[in-house]
Design an enzyme around this catalytic site. Structure first.
Site, short mmCIF file in Angstrom:
data_model
loop_
_atom_site.label_atom_id
_atom_site.label_comp_id
_atom_site.label_asym_id
_atom_site.label_seq_id
_atom_site.Cartn_x
_atom_site.Cartn_y
_atom_site.Cartn_z
N LYS A 1 0.85 -1.20 0.00
CA LYS A 1 0.00 0.00 0.00
C LYS A 1 0.88 1.24 0.00
O LYS A 1 1.97 1.24 0.57
CB LYS A 1 -0.90 0.01 1.25
CG LYS A 1 -1.86 -1.19 1.32
CD LYS A 1 -2.96 -1.11 0.29
CE LYS A 1 -3.89 -2.28 0.40
NZ LYS A 1 -4.97 -2.26 -0.58
N ASP B 1 -1.06 -4.83 -5.55
CA ASP B 1 -2.50 -4.62 -5.42
C ASP B 1 -3.15 -4.86 -6.78
O ASP B 1 -2.46 -4.87 -7.82
CB ASP B 1 -2.81 -3.21 -4.91
CG ASP B 1 -3.91 -3.28 -3.85
OD1 ASP B 1 -3.88 -2.49 -2.90
OD2 ASP B 1 -4.78 -4.17 -3.97
N GLU B 2 -4.47 -5.01 -6.78
CA GLU B 2 -5.13 -5.50 -8.01
C GLU B 2 -5.12 -4.48 -9.15
O GLU B 2 -5.41 -4.82 -10.29
CB GLU B 2 -6.57 -5.94 -7.71
CG GLU B 2 -7.57 -4.84 -7.48
CD GLU B 2 -7.52 -4.26 -6.08
OE1 GLU B 2 -6.74 -4.74 -5.25
OE2 GLU B 2 -8.26 -3.30 -5.84
N HIS C 1 -6.76 -12.93 -7.75
CA HIS C 1 -7.59 -11.89 -7.15
C HIS C 1 -8.96 -11.92 -7.83
O HIS C 1 -9.07 -12.41 -8.97
CB HIS C 1 -6.92 -10.52 -7.33
CG HIS C 1 -7.48 -9.45 -6.45
ND1 HIS C 1 -8.68 -8.83 -6.70
CD2 HIS C 1 -7.01 -8.90 -5.31
CE1 HIS C 1 -8.92 -7.93 -5.75
NE2 HIS C 1 -7.92 -7.96 -4.90
N SER D 1 -8.94 -11.69 2.87
CA SER D 1 -8.34 -10.37 2.72
C SER D 1 -9.47 -9.34 2.69
O SER D 1 -10.61 -9.68 2.48
CB SER D 1 -7.56 -10.35 1.40
OG SER D 1 -7.02 -9.10 1.16
C1 CAP Z 1 -7.23 -5.37 0.68
C2 CAP Z 1 -7.25 -5.22 -0.82
C3 CAP Z 1 -7.85 -6.37 -1.53
C4 CAP Z 1 -9.19 -6.74 -0.99
C5 CAP Z 1 -10.07 -7.30 -2.08
C6 CAP Z 1 -7.99 -3.96 -1.23
O1 CAP Z 1 -6.61 -4.25 1.20
O2 CAP Z 1 -5.94 -5.09 -1.31
O3 CAP Z 1 -7.89 -6.02 -2.89
O4 CAP Z 1 -8.91 -7.73 -0.09
O5 CAP Z 1 -11.20 -7.88 -1.50
O6 CAP Z 1 -7.53 -3.42 -2.22
O7 CAP Z 1 -9.00 -3.70 -0.62
P1 CAP Z 1 -6.80 -3.98 2.77
P2 CAP Z 1 -11.37 -9.46 -1.49
O8 CAP Z 1 -6.17 -5.13 3.49
O9 CAP Z 1 -6.12 -2.69 3.03
O10 CAP Z 1 -8.28 -3.92 3.00
O11 CAP Z 1 -10.10 -9.99 -0.88
O12 CAP Z 1 -12.58 -9.66 -0.67
O13 CAP Z 1 -11.53 -9.84 -2.93
MG MG Z 2 -6.48 -4.68 -3.32
#
Ligand code: CAP
Ligand code: MG
Length: 411
Positions: free
Chosen positions: A144, A172-173, A261, A332
């Site tokens: 992050k 990150d995605e 992801h 996550s």
């Molecule tokens: C989590 C995260 C993930 C989420 C996606 C975000 O960050 O990197 O992409 O987990 O949701 O971008 O929100 P945080 P899921 O740990 O800061 O929340 O895993 O439910 O698909």
């Molecule tokens: Mg993410």
């Protein structure tokens, strides 16, 4: 979930699908409408064709609609998962006869499963790569902020996470190969950081590089990254497509695990009345060969979800499914040390916990945040609450002070 014992005669030669539907018509008519539209029929019945053995059968219509698609209707070799989705989850969502419909569950017969190589690593393979006992959850972070760091700053984040005992980190995605952080440069820097962690502590860690993008470029980029030292790749499967994931997973040159992801899933999974369950996407990710998949946080954390549905998704990854290895369930989304113990009580320890803000936001920084996540896991394995364990572990105590502790049932 499908009660397969009721449909034993169909389990060799049919793909079974369960839909939760609402209709202004009687549900048996709605069921026939889906079966017709998705197999050999049209809206006007006067078109003759090879009906009979290729026509989807209605096995039940309440409380849910159960259809049996002849395996011949699927083309798993060339059409693959794309054609399978068109067959069992295509036009039906727009049928006028239905006011809402949600694709809940699917059964894939052994002859179809054989068409897929599946995950190369899965739960056991991931733990082996990391030298981690299977009984201990893997614990990772998401670098992050989501986007904005340059390669060196990304590597420093990963290094600090590794020094705090994280087993995994990931892009990150939304980060792939943007100008502020070219993926090959990022790979050089992050790979060096992982080597430093290992040289200084003996601790193994892997970072998943996001290669989501143009299918014709993903395989080549994956190979280049592995050449450059990448220990894991990542694909946002719903935007990239299950075919892209399968292409990577089944290619012998991709010799590292693939983290999957599920960005955009909530457009289809969130509404309990209309769309597609995460269980379906879990089954498809397993067929396509993903080694680890974001499933949710079982009702804990920031993302909308339900423990019951998440358990069904985890079962899709962990139940016996022919020769297919078991992908690792990733939890996550708003994760932090105060949520770890109650979450693991629901999931058990065959999961990968992942915290972005829940590591980076720790009052004493990333290494302390990583240690706090590990200490919360230690608390679970010791059978005590995080609060109890925090009395002797400062990093966890500071995390609980900042974000609080959720005990079972409080969420
Ligand atoms: C989590 C995260 C993930 C989420 C996606 C975000 O960050 O990197 O992409 O987990 O949701 O971008 O929100 P945080 P899921 O740990 O800061 O929340 O895993 O439910 O698909
Ligand atoms: Mg993410």
């Amino acid at each position: 979930m499908l009660q397969l014992e009721r449909y034993e005669e169909y389990l060799d030669d049919y793909i079974l699908c369960e839909y939760r539907a609402k209709s202004t018509f009687p549900l048996d008519k709605a069921a026939r409408a889906i079966a017709t539209e998705q197999s050999t029929g049209t809206w006007t019945q006067d078109i003759k064709g090879k009906r009979g053995d290729l026509t989807a059968k209605v096995l039940a219509h309440e409380p849910n609609i159960i259809l049996a698609f002849p395996l011949e209707d699927a083309d798993l070799h060339m059409g693959g998962i794309a054609q399978l989705l068109s067959l069992v989850a295509g036009n039906l969502f727009g049928l006028e006869e239905l006011t809402s419909v949600r694709f809940q569950d699917m059964y894939v017969p052994p002859a179809a499963i054989k068409e897929f190589k599946g995950p190369k690593f899965g739960v056991e393979g991931l733990h082996e790569c990391l030298g981690q006992p299977i009984e201990r959850p893997l614990v990772g972070t998401i670098v992050k902020p989501k986007i904005g760091l340059d390669p060196k700053a990304t590597a420093e984040y990963v290094y600090q996470g590794g020094m705090g005992g994280l087993t995994n980190s990931k892009d990150d995605e939304t980060l792939v190969d943007q100008g502020f952080c070219p993926i090959m440069d990022r790979c050089v820097e992050v790979s060096e950081a992982l080597d430093r962690v290992e040289a200084e502590t003996g601790h193994k860690m892997m970072h998943a590089f996001n290669i989501t993008g143009r299918p014709e470029k993903m395989l080549e980029l994956g190979e280049q990254l592995i050449e450059q030292g990448a220990r894991q790749l990542m694909v946002d499967v719903l935007v990239a497509g299950f075919g892209s994931l399968r292409m990577l997973a089944e290619d012998p040159s991709i010799k590292v695990p693939i983290h999957v992801h599920r960005a955009m899933h909530a457009a289809m999974t969130r509404d309990p009345k209309h769309g597609i369950s995460m269980r379906i996407f879990s089954l498809l990710t397993r067929l396509a060969g993903g080694d680890a998949l974001h499933v949710d946080t079982f009702g804990v954390g920031k993302m909308h979800g339900s423990a019951e549905e998440d358990k069904e998704s985890q079962l899709a990854l962990e139940s016996k499914m022919g020769h297919l290895k078991r992908p690792l369930t990733v939890c996550s989304g708003g994760m932090h040390p105060g949520l770890v113990v109650p979450l693991l009580k629901i999931t058990g320890s065959r999961v990968q916990l992942q915290a972005g803000g829940g590591v980076a936001g720790h009052p004493e920084g990333i290494t302390a945040g990583s240690k706090a996540m590990n200490q919360a896991i230690d608390a679970y394995l010791a059978g005590v609450t995080a609060g109890e364990y925090a009395k002797e572990h400062m990093e966890l105590a500071l995390a609980l002070e900042k974000w609080g502790e959720v005990s079972g049932g409080d969420y």
